[in-house]
Write an enzyme that holds these catalytic residues in place. Sequence first.
Site, PDB file in Angstrom:
ATOM      1  N   ASP A 160       0.867  -1.185   0.000  1.00  0.00           N
ATOM      2  CA  ASP A 160       0.000   0.000   0.000  1.00  0.00           C
ATOM      3  C   ASP A 160       0.903   1.233   0.000  1.00  0.00           C
ATOM      4  O   ASP A 160       2.035   1.172   0.460  1.00  0.00           O
ATOM      5  CB  ASP A 160      -0.848   0.056   1.288  1.00  0.00           C
ATOM      6  N   ARG A 217      -1.581  -2.391  -4.222  1.00  0.00           N
ATOM      7  CA  ARG A 217      -2.831  -2.497  -3.485  1.00  0.00           C
ATOM      8  C   ARG A 217      -3.395  -1.082  -3.261  1.00  0.00           C
ATOM      9  O   ARG A 217      -3.603  -0.366  -4.213  1.00  0.00           O
ATOM     10  CB  ARG A 217      -2.566  -3.272  -2.180  1.00  0.00           C
ATOM     11  N   ARG A 220     -13.507   1.536  -5.381  1.00  0.00           N
ATOM     12  CA  ARG A 220     -13.206   1.896  -4.002  1.00  0.00           C
ATOM     13  C   ARG A 220     -12.603   3.286  -3.903  1.00  0.00           C
ATOM     14  O   ARG A 220     -11.578   3.480  -3.256  1.00  0.00           O
ATOM     15  CB  ARG A 220     -12.273   0.860  -3.386  1.00  0.00           C
ATOM     16  N   LYS A 250     -13.973   3.294  -0.541  1.00  0.00           N
ATOM     17  CA  LYS A 250     -14.886   2.321   0.069  1.00  0.00           C
ATOM     18  C   LYS A 250     -15.043   2.725   1.532  1.00  0.00           C
ATOM     19  O   LYS A 250     -14.055   2.882   2.248  1.00  0.00           O
ATOM     20  CB  LYS A 250     -14.300   0.913  -0.013  1.00  0.00           C
TER      21      LYS A 250
END
Length: 461
Positions: A170, A193, A252, A255
Amino acid sequence: MRFEIIALLAVAATTSAQSVVGTAYGYGAGATGGGDAAPVTPASNEELEQYLADDTKRVILLNREFDFTGKTASGAGCDKTTCSANSGGGQYYLGDLSCGGSDMTRVSSITYDAAGITPLKVGSNKSILGVGGKGVIKGKGLSIAKGASNVIIQGVEFTTINPGIVWGGDALDMQGGNTKIWVDHCKFSLVGRMFVVSHYDGAEATLSNNEFDGVTDTSATCNGNHYWTMMMIGKTDKFTLDKNYFHHVSGRAPKLGQDGVNSYFHAVNNLFEEMKGHAFDAYTGVRALVEGNAFVAVNQPSTEHAAGINTFVSKGGNACSSVFGRACLENSVDSSSGKLSSGYSSGFIAQLGKIDVPKPIEASKVAAYVKANAGPANLGASSSPAPAATATTAAAATPAPAAPIGSGFAAGTAKLYAQCGGQGFNGPARCEAPATCVKMNEWYSQCINSSSKFRRALGHY
Ligand SMILES: *[C@@H]1O[C@H](CO)[C@@H](O)[C@H](O)[C@H]1NC(C)=O
Ligand SMILES: *[C@@H]1O[C@H](CO)[C@@H](O)[C@H](O)[C@H]1NC(C)=O
């Protein structure tokens, strides 16, 4: 003499770039980062890692690219048959976690960049500042440690963290219990990610003026758009998303929530553009006020699931007046975009306290403003004031007259919806009839309609 002048010029040129630009607001309000600590400029990747990790108050200047890539590793995982990393422009999935579906094929060896899966740990009391648009962290993300607070990340670019590999890293994650986090004028691109993720325990943060650039050759949705944009599903998340630029992302973005959480979001004045997928996805437990955003060529401004969440509110109307002194802003959705669901349980808006953004603008002005101001290269550009939204109700902020020197409170009365008390406030404490002064929290009391029916609707009684 000549040398002295050159030296002075050099000092002057760097000084202005050595401090935080602007002040944290929204749910990240109060962040001061490293404050007035003497700035440090890491000389190596290792030094950057050390400066970030402890809880010492620090101002860390990034004036160049810190490249962590170059050392590869490999591991088993899987590929998706219908959107293949091997042949179709998709992403590999490292490890077992995502290999369950019938659409998944095992892959015995996926080569990835080793740095991506171990982010740089960030402790409390840090200002991490890109200098002159040149501060880049390549190949590794930042992970705000569990319980760490007071972190400002401004003007930094994050890129190239195993973009072809889900679970390859991430760009920014928050481990939980994080407060006073402000991420401003950063850029995110080419990540495996999530661009930004808060984990299950929740965080309180403002993300403003950032660019989320999803252009990629390796897309989990096989359409050149990055899917894993932003996930805030923590138990007690409180996020302000203001004037960010989301483009070429397919999912997302963001999200929000999951069953059982108790979280709040204020998404205002963001630009969502050229998206072959969805922007907002929302779940039970989330209370989201989505206002003044612009959607341009976005397949799905919100998901079908979000449409079933009553507290995902994009048409707040006058519900904002009591807290922000202005009506909620309309969103703009262009004709080439899909539908933005509206929600209807707007009662929570009255509980948002003083988290409004300093310069909300109308949705029609968002695209031009955001494109000119978002990202590291534009840091400082927004010092020219944003065009203010025109007030659409009588509730427009009417600043209380200044208090006479020496008195506790000013004489006179405050208008409906104006502030009438709170720490540090010294305007009039009485409200114009029929409104009465009601304490919202320690910092803010407000003149609201004295009719008990109206008060009940606000949820304070
Ligand atoms: C961060 O700085 C504040 C103010 O100086 C201090 O009170 C706090 O203890 C620091 N946090 C940590 C974790 O050291
Ligand atoms: C106060 O509330 C009452 C009852 O809901 C309403 O009739 C009246 O117009 C309100 N006054 C103002 C100034 O908003």
